[in-house]
Each structure stands twice: as structure tokens, then as C-alpha cells.
Design a protein around this motif. Structure first.
Motif, PDB file in Angstrom:
ATOM      1  N   TYR A 186       0.829  -1.203   0.000  1.00 49.85           N
ATOM      2  CA  TYR A 186       0.000   0.000   0.000  1.00 49.85           C
ATOM      3  C   TYR A 186       0.866   1.256   0.000  1.00 49.85           C
ATOM      4  N   LEU A 187       1.941   1.254   0.805  1.00 48.27           N
ATOM      5  CA  LEU A 187       2.808   2.433   0.849  1.00 48.27           C
ATOM      6  C   LEU A 187       3.490   2.664  -0.495  1.00 48.27           C
ATOM      7  N   VAL A 188       3.982   1.570  -1.097  1.00 49.03           N
ATOM      8  CA  VAL A 188       4.650   1.718  -2.392  1.00 49.03           C
ATOM      9  C   VAL A 188       3.667   2.187  -3.454  1.00 49.03           C
ATOM     10  N   SER A 189       2.466   1.577  -3.479  1.00 50.50           N
ATOM     11  CA  SER A 189       1.476   1.979  -4.481  1.00 50.50           C
ATOM     12  C   SER A 189       1.003   3.404  -4.250  1.00 50.50           C
ATOM     13  N   ARG A 190       0.937   3.848  -2.988  1.00 50.67           N
ATOM     14  CA  ARG A 190       0.523   5.224  -2.732  1.00 50.67           C
ATOM     15  C   ARG A 190       1.559   6.210  -3.259  1.00 50.67           C
ATOM     16  N   GLU A 191       2.850   5.904  -3.056  1.00 52.70           N
ATOM     17  CA  GLU A 191       3.880   6.774  -3.610  1.00 52.70           C
ATOM     18  C   GLU A 191       3.846   6.764  -5.133  1.00 52.70           C
ATOM     19  N   GLN A 192       3.618   5.576  -5.715  1.00 54.74           N
ATOM     20  CA  GLN A 192       3.555   5.496  -7.164  1.00 54.74           C
ATOM     21  C   GLN A 192       2.358   6.261  -7.699  1.00 54.74           C
ATOM     22  N   ARG A 193       1.230   6.138  -7.010  1.00 50.00           N
ATOM     23  CA  ARG A 193       0.049   6.886  -7.457  1.00 50.00           C
ATOM     24  C   ARG A 193       0.277   8.388  -7.367  1.00 50.00           C
ATOM     25  N   ALA A 194       0.990   8.825  -6.325  1.00 49.09           N
ATOM     26  CA  ALA A 194       1.272  10.255  -6.203  1.00 49.09           C
ATOM     27  C   ALA A 194       2.154  10.735  -7.350  1.00 49.09           C
ATOM     28  N   GLU A 195       3.158   9.939  -7.713  1.00 51.66           N
ATOM     29  CA  GLU A 195       4.004  10.321  -8.840  1.00 51.66           C
ATOM     30  C   GLU A 195       3.216  10.321 -10.143  1.00 51.66           C
ATOM     31  N   ASP A 196       2.393   9.291 -10.356  1.00 52.62           N
ATOM     32  CA  ASP A 196       1.572   9.248 -11.573  1.00 52.62           C
ATOM     33  C   ASP A 196       0.602  10.416 -11.622  1.00 52.62           C
ATOM     34  N   ARG A 197       0.028  10.768 -10.464  1.00 52.72           N
ATOM     35  CA  ARG A 197      -0.907  11.886 -10.432  1.00 52.72           C
ATOM     36  C   ARG A 197      -0.209  13.197 -10.794  1.00 52.72           C
ATOM     37  N   GLN A 198       1.019  13.357 -10.310  1.00 56.08           N
ATOM     38  CA  GLN A 198       1.760  14.573 -10.627  1.00 56.08           C
ATOM     39  C   GLN A 198       2.076  14.645 -12.112  1.00 56.08           C
ATOM     40  N   ARG A 199       2.492  13.518 -12.701  1.00 55.41           N
ATOM     41  CA  ARG A 199       2.768  13.506 -14.141  1.00 55.41           C
ATOM     42  C   ARG A 199       1.504  13.761 -14.944  1.00 55.41           C
ATOM     43  N   GLN A 200       0.387  13.167 -14.516  1.00 63.05           N
ATOM     44  CA  GLN A 200      -0.861  13.382 -15.233  1.00 63.05           C
ATOM     45  C   GLN A 200      -1.318  14.831 -15.138  1.00 63.05           C
ATOM     46  N   GLN A 201      -1.134  15.451 -13.974  1.00 64.55           N
ATOM     47  CA  GLN A 201      -1.513  16.850 -13.839  1.00 64.55           C
ATOM     48  C   GLN A 201      -0.681  17.745 -14.745  1.00 64.55           C
ATOM     49  N   THR A 202       0.609  17.451 -14.852  1.00 64.10           N
ATOM     50  CA  THR A 202       1.464  18.236 -15.747  1.00 64.10           C
ATOM     51  C   THR A 202       1.038  18.063 -17.198  1.00 64.10           C
ATOM     52  N   ALA A 203       0.798  16.795 -17.608  1.00 69.28           N
ATOM     53  CA  ALA A 203       0.367  16.551 -18.987  1.00 69.28           C
ATOM     54  C   ALA A 203      -0.994  17.171 -19.257  1.00 69.28           C
ATOM     55  N   THR A 204      -1.908  17.073 -18.283  1.00 68.55           N
ATOM     56  CA  THR A 204      -3.241  17.669 -18.466  1.00 68.55           C
ATOM     57  C   THR A 204      -3.155  19.176 -18.584  1.00 68.55           C
ATOM     58  N   SER A 205      -2.264  19.805 -17.829  1.00 71.38           N
ATOM     59  CA  SER A 205      -2.104  21.258 -17.924  1.00 71.38           C
ATOM     60  C   SER A 205      -1.636  21.667 -19.310  1.00 71.38           C
ATOM     61  N   VAL A 206      -0.699  20.895 -19.884  1.00 68.70           N
ATOM     62  CA  VAL A 206      -0.237  21.200 -21.241  1.00 68.70           C
ATOM     63  C   VAL A 206      -1.369  21.049 -22.238  1.00 68.70           C
ATOM     64  N   LYS A 207      -2.131  19.951 -22.120  1.00 70.85           N
ATOM     65  CA  LYS A 207      -3.244  19.730 -23.039  1.00 70.85           C
ATOM     66  C   LYS A 207      -4.320  20.802 -22.867  1.00 70.85           C
ATOM     67  N   ARG A 208      -4.550  21.239 -21.637  1.00 67.74           N
ATOM     68  CA  ARG A 208      -5.546  22.280 -21.397  1.00 67.74           C
ATOM     69  C   ARG A 208      -5.148  23.590 -22.088  1.00 67.74           C
ATOM     70  N   ASN A 209      -3.870  23.909 -22.035  1.00 64.89           N
ATOM     71  CA  ASN A 209      -3.400  25.126 -22.710  1.00 64.89           C
ATOM     72  C   ASN A 209      -3.528  25.004 -24.221  1.00 64.89           C
ATOM     73  N   GLU A 210      -3.243  23.817 -24.767  1.00 70.22           N
ATOM     74  CA  GLU A 210      -3.413  23.615 -26.201  1.00 70.22           C
ATOM     75  C   GLU A 210      -4.881  23.753 -26.610  1.00 70.22           C
ATOM     76  N   ALA A 211      -5.778  23.180 -25.780  1.00 71.23           N
ATOM     77  CA  ALA A 211      -7.208  23.306 -26.086  1.00 71.23           C
ATOM     78  C   ALA A 211      -7.655  24.760 -26.001  1.00 71.23           C
ATOM     79  N   ALA A 212      -7.111  25.520 -25.038  1.00 69.85           N
ATOM     80  CA  ALA A 212      -7.468  26.940 -24.939  1.00 69.85           C
ATOM     81  C   ALA A 212      -7.014  27.706 -26.170  1.00 69.85           C
ATOM     82  N   MET A 213      -5.857  27.331 -26.731  1.00 72.25           N
ATOM     83  CA  MET A 213      -5.405  27.967 -27.983  1.00 72.25           C
ATOM     84  C   MET A 213      -6.391  27.697 -29.102  1.00 72.25           C
ATOM     85  N   PHE A 214      -6.856  26.445 -29.220  1.00 70.81           N
ATOM     86  CA  PHE A 214      -7.844  26.113 -30.234  1.00 70.81           C
ATOM     87  C   PHE A 214      -9.110  26.953 -30.050  1.00 70.81           C
ATOM     88  N   VAL A 215      -9.614  27.013 -28.825  1.00 73.76           N
ATOM     89  CA  VAL A 215     -10.872  27.713 -28.562  1.00 73.76           C
ATOM     90  C   VAL A 215     -10.735  29.197 -28.883  1.00 73.76           C
TER      91      VAL A 215
END
Length: 574
Positions: free
Chosen positions: A426-455
Motif C-alpha cells: 500500500y505504501l509503495v502503491s501510494r507513492e507510485q500513485r502520487a508520482e503518476d498523479r503529478q505527471r498526469q496533472q502536468t500533462a493535463t495542464s499542457v493539453k488544457r493550454n493547447e485546447a485553450a489555444m484552439f478555442v
């Protein structure tokens, strides 16, 4: 390399370098079965909105140039039958391989080159992974426990004393392997062993191994400790799947070890054998060993190992027959019954090996030795770390001994699973989930900015579409949400709308997809549509559209991979 990066898509990186990228069909909002005319029509519609000449503002013109370059790249692939076939068959790997072949001036046939490139890359990664695993430290711990006093009545001297158990032997070893070159390895091992009499033996062993081009190898080792020794071994491969090896040892004995005075004892052995498929036959000559009282002998061994079963038959000297038949009970559980028969004893055992995760296995087993003992054992393997605890319970076969032989491993395994393994996992998976969540948030922020450019670039197209649809009483999108949707009633409102933490407002982008009072979105993932982005990577998403058609309100929800066609009578809100 710079030119290659400039020609690639900018949606999350260059597709010529990445294995995966955005869907080209979604970029143009056409289905995978679209004809060439449909692709050209969709491309012309995109040109009306995103062509740089349609924008007078300098920042918007630059953004439009970047986005339009991506759309043009998608059109170049889908409008070319050969490139489209490569993309449909091999995806981004095929496009990248074809591009690299085309740049080198060769014939644009990417299949053979791509296969060779993937094979070469896979072999390099496999070699690096093998070296990493071999060079990682390995540990072995074995503890033999005598638990017979827990089951049998105490002797007269200890009558009335509480039950107890003793540790008969404890052995530990730690080994490190270093890859000096591709053919040379160095291995260092430290071993320590204690017996029930209190004696302790230890050694430090260094081993050097060299592999020749022919596949033969030579290995030498030197050990220092309770008994110094030096070994030299040579393995040679012969034609016809034959192999030959010789082994020599010099042991330096001192003190009163095994009732012998200080001396140097040499031993030697030679083996020749042949492998026939999964089976092998070998003959081994061993010289006399005074330390273990083994006489000079010549043994013949026949063994066969396969996924279904394995056996080993040894003759010449003490005859031995070993049988193993693993049974797959579940994807992560294997039952391994074993039998070992010799002239002196018969040993029957079975073990249940259960994989807790990709790196951890637990084995629970029961053994019966006739004549001899009844016991159980527990083994845990974590990567290169092995721990084994055999427990001797009785000197003879009895129902009580068999009961405890099954009971003790199950209780121990349950305690380890719920008190050690699960919390650590559980501890290892929680740390892994936190890292994955951080990477996903960074990627989502980039995609959100690209979508805002389109709009932002869709402003004029959106105004024209709304004005045209209002004049004809056509389809006007009031709300559009894309993401993980949960129904709830808004405070102070009589309407029900889907919303959640992870949603994207795609009302403008959806309105720009309306043509002649029709909204058609194909079954590809909608996150690659212009003005869309993935707000919840890895989760199941939906698209909710609330629109007005002929002054009547309609509402529809579709899954991410489902097509949408509006208006429909079934969408009418009654």
C-alpha cells in the motif's frame, strides 16, 4: 535532429520520436473508414478556422500557424493511401520508420527496417536488464527449526516446563556480481552458518568467470574463512549438443576440523553429457573426498525438465529418483507436488507457491520423510532475496503432526500477508500513485493550454456558426461537458446536468463541429478533437451535450468511444 523535431506534431511531443501520439482521425473528426473526399472536406473546414491567413492578430497568427501545421500533417498522412495504410497497420512506429527510411533516400518500405530496429533495441534493453539483475545483490537466508517439543510430551527432566522450540541451523549468504566486460564477471560472496552445537563457520569467496567466443567458459574462485579453498572449473561445448566440464578443488584444513590435522586435500571431478530437447544425460566422475567420507564413484544422471513435469534419475553410488509435477491452480497460484526416492529414505512433499505481486512469491509446503520426520516449510522470495524456514514437527507420521504441518504455514502466511506485505504494498502503491498523479496533472495542464489555444482561434467560426443556426432555427449548443460525469441537481435549478471534478467545458469546440444543423462526432476518442483535451487520463469518460434545435431543448450523453449524431428525436427533453 532539429529538422526532424520541427516537422513533427506538437501534441504531447513529436510522433516521429514517440511510439504513440494523437489520433489523426480525431484531429480531422473523420471516422477510420472515411473516404478520400471526406478527408479533404474535413481538412477544408479546418482551414477555414485555423489557417494563419484567417487571423490578423500577431499572437493568434503564430498560434494558428503551429496548430495548422499539425492539421496539415494529419491531412498529408490520411490523404496519401500508402502512408494511411502504414498508419492503420503499424501506427506511429510505422510513420516514424517510413520517415527515417525516406530521409536516407532508400525505398519507402518500412517493414523490414522497423522489425530490425525493434529487434536491435529489444536486444539492447534485454542485455541491459540482464546485467542490472545479475549485478544486483542477492541474499539467501535459511533457518532450520526443531518444533518437536511443541507437540511431544517433555522429558522427565523438563516436565512442567513450557513448550519450546530450538533453532538447529542458521545459514546466511550475501552475493554481489559485477560485470567487468561483456564476457568477464566478478562475483563476491559472504557466507555465515551456525549449528545447534554453537559452532560458527564463515567464508568469503571471490569468483572470476570468463566466457569465450565459442561459448565455453573458465571459472576460478578463492575462499577464505573457516576452511580456505581454491577451485578451478572449465566448461566446454562440443558438437552435437554435448558438453564437457572438469572441476578441481584444493582445501586447506587446519585445527581439529572433522578430526583431521592440518593438511591440504585435493579433489577433482569430470562430467560429460548431452542435451536432447528438454532432457539431458550426463556421466560424472568424482574422486574420493576424505572430509565428507565420500568414496570414489562414477554416477549417471538422466533428467528431463518441462513446464508439465520434471524428473531426475541418478545411478552409480546411492541411487536417487526425483519427480516434480507442477499444477497451475490460478494465474498466481501453483501447486508443486514432489517425490524423492533413494536407497535410504523416501521424501514426499507438496508446496503451494503464490505470487503476491510481480516481485514477491510465498511458498507453503508440507513434507513427510520415511523413515524420518514430518514437517513444514515456509519460503519467501523477493526479487533476488530468498528466505526459507523448514520446521521439523515429529519423528513419525501422525494426525497431530499433519494437522500442525498444514496449520503453521497458513497462519504464518496470513500474518505476513496482512501485517507486512499488504502495508508495504500500500505504501509503495501510494507513492507510485502520487508520482503518476503529478505527471498526469502536468500533462493535463499542457493539453488544457493547447485546447485553450484552439478555442481562442475558434472565436470567429463560433460566432458565424451560432448566427447561421439561429437564422435557420437550427442546432445551437447550449452546454457541452467532457470528462468523468456524475449526475446531480444544481442548487436553485430545475434542470439536471452532469458535472464532476474532472470535466472540461467544450461548448465552443462542439458548436464549431456543427455543419448544416447537424452535429456528427465519430467514434474515435474525443480527447484529440480540436478544442478538446483529456481531463481524467486513465478513467472512463463521457460527453454530455445540451443543445437547442427548432426552439426545443435536447440532451444526450455518449461514451468516449461512441459516435454522436444530432439532432435526434430521442434526445428531446420532455
Amino acid at each position: 535532429m532539429a529538422a526532424e523535431e520541427q516537422e513533427g506534431f506538437v501534441f504531447g511531443g513529436s510522433p516521429w520520436k514517440d511510439v504513440e501520439g494523437p489520433s489523426l482521425y480525431s484531429s480531422l473528426n473523420v471516422p477510420s473508414y472515411a473516404s478520400g473526399e471526406d478527408v479533404r472536406s474535413a481538412y477544408r473546414r479546418m482551414c477555414i478556422t485555423f489557417h494563419p491567413d484567417k487571423h490578423n492578430n500577431a499572437p493568434d497568427k503564430e498560434q494558428a500557424r503551429v496548430l495548422f501545421e499539425n492539421i496539415k500533417q494529419a491531412y498529408d498522412v490520411l490523404s496519401n493511401p500508402e502512408k494511411r495504410f502504414v498508419y492503420d497497420t503499424h501506427g506511429w512506429r510505422g510513420l516514424r520508420a517510413e520517415k527515417s527510411v525516406g530521409q536516407s533516400g532508400s525505398t519507402p518500405c518500412c517493414t523490414a527496417l522497423e522489425v530490425e530496429e525493434l529487434r536491435s533495441r529489444f536486444n539492447r534493453q534485454l542485455c541491459e536488464e540482464r546485467n542490472r539483475i545479475q549485478c544486483s545483490p542477492s541474499c539467501n537466508v535459511a533457518m532450520a527449526v526443531n518444533a518437536k517439543p511443541l507437540l511431544l510430551q517433555s522429558s522427565d527432566k523438563r516436565k512442567g516446563s513450557p513448550p519450546y522450540f530450538t533453532i538447529q541451523k542458521l545459514a546466511m549468504s550475501q552475493a554481489f556480481k559485477f560485470g567487468l566486460t561483456a564476457r568477464d564477471t566478478l562475483r563476491c560472496q559472504v557466507a555465515l552458518q551456525t549449528t545447534k552445537t554453537g559452532k560458527t563457520f564463515g567464508s568469503v569467496v571471490g569468483t572470476y568467470r570468463h566466457v569465450f567466443k565459442s561459448g565455453s567458459c573458465v571459472q576460478g574462485s578463492v575462499g577464505l574463512g573457516s576452511m580456505h579453498h581454491a577451485e578451478l572449473e572449465y566448461h566446454m561445448l562440443l558438437p552435437g549438443d554435448f558438453h564437457f566440464s572438469v572441476h578441481g578443488t584444493l582445501r586447506h584444513v587446519y585445527g581439529d576440523f572433522n578430526r583431521m590435522a592440518f593438511s591440504i586435500i585435493p579433489t577433482a571431478s569430470a562430467t560429460i553429457g548431452r542435451r536432447i530437447g528438454p532432457c539431458s544425460v550426463q556421466m560424472r566422475y568424482s574422486s574420493e573426498d576424505p572430509l565428507t567420507d565420500k568414496p570414489e564413484c562414477l554416477t549417471t544422471t538422466i533428467s528431463c525438465n518441462s513446464t508439465a513435469a520434471s524428473f531426475e534419475l541418478r545411478s552409480g553410488g546411492p541411487p536417487v529418483l526425483k519427480l516434480l509435477h507442477p499444477i497451475q491452480l490460478a494465474p498466481s497460484a501453483v501447486l508443486e507436488p514432489k517425490a524423492s526416492l533413494s536407497a535410504e529414505s523416501v521424501r514426499l512433499s507438496y508446496a503451494l507457491r503464490y505470487g503476491l505481486n510481480d516481485h514477491t512469491d510465498i511458498s507453503l509446503g508440507v513434507y513427510v520423510k520415511l523413515p524420518g520426520a514430518v514437517g513444514c516449510f515456509l519460503a519467501v522470495s523477493y526479487q533476488n532475496q530468498d528466505f526459507e524456514v523448514p520446521i521439523e514437527l515429529a519423528d513419525s507420521l501422525s494426525p497431530t503432526a499433519l494437522f500442525y504441518a498444514h496449520f503453521l504455514p497458513l497462519v504464518t502466511a496470513g500474518i505476513m500477508r496482512y501485517c507486512v506485505v499488504k502495508p508495504l504494498t500500500y505504501l509503495v502503491s501510494r507513492e507510485q500513485r502520487a508520482e503518476d498523479r503529478q505527471r498526469q496533472q502536468t500533462a493535463t495542464s499542457v493539453k488544457r493550454n493547447e485546447a485553450a489555444m484552439f478555442v481562442r482561434l475558434m472565436g470567429a467560426t463560433y460566432d458565424n456558426s451560432v448566427a447561421s443556426e439561429q437564422a435557420r432555427g437550427g442546432l445551437i449548443v447550449q452546454d457541452a461537458w467532457y470528462g468523468v460525469l456524475v449526475s446531480h441537481r444544481l442548487p436553485g435549478s430545475s434542470t439536471v446536468r452532469d458535472a464532476d471534478i474532472e470535466v472540461a467545458d467544450v461548448q465552443v469546440a462542439t458548436q464549431c463541429l456543427v455543419k448544416d444543423s447537424k452535429l456528427i462526432i465519430n467514434s474515435e476518442s474525443k480527447s484529440s478533437l480540436p478544442g478538446f483535451y483529456d481531463p481524467a487520463p486513465g478513467l472512463r469518460k463521457s460527453l454530455r451535450v445540451r443543445y437547442e434545435f427548432r426552439s426545443r431543448v435536447h440532451e444526450v450523453t455518449v461514451a468516449d468511444n461512441e459516435p454522436l449524431q444530432a439532432p435526434r428525436q430521442s434526445h428531446l427533453v420532455r
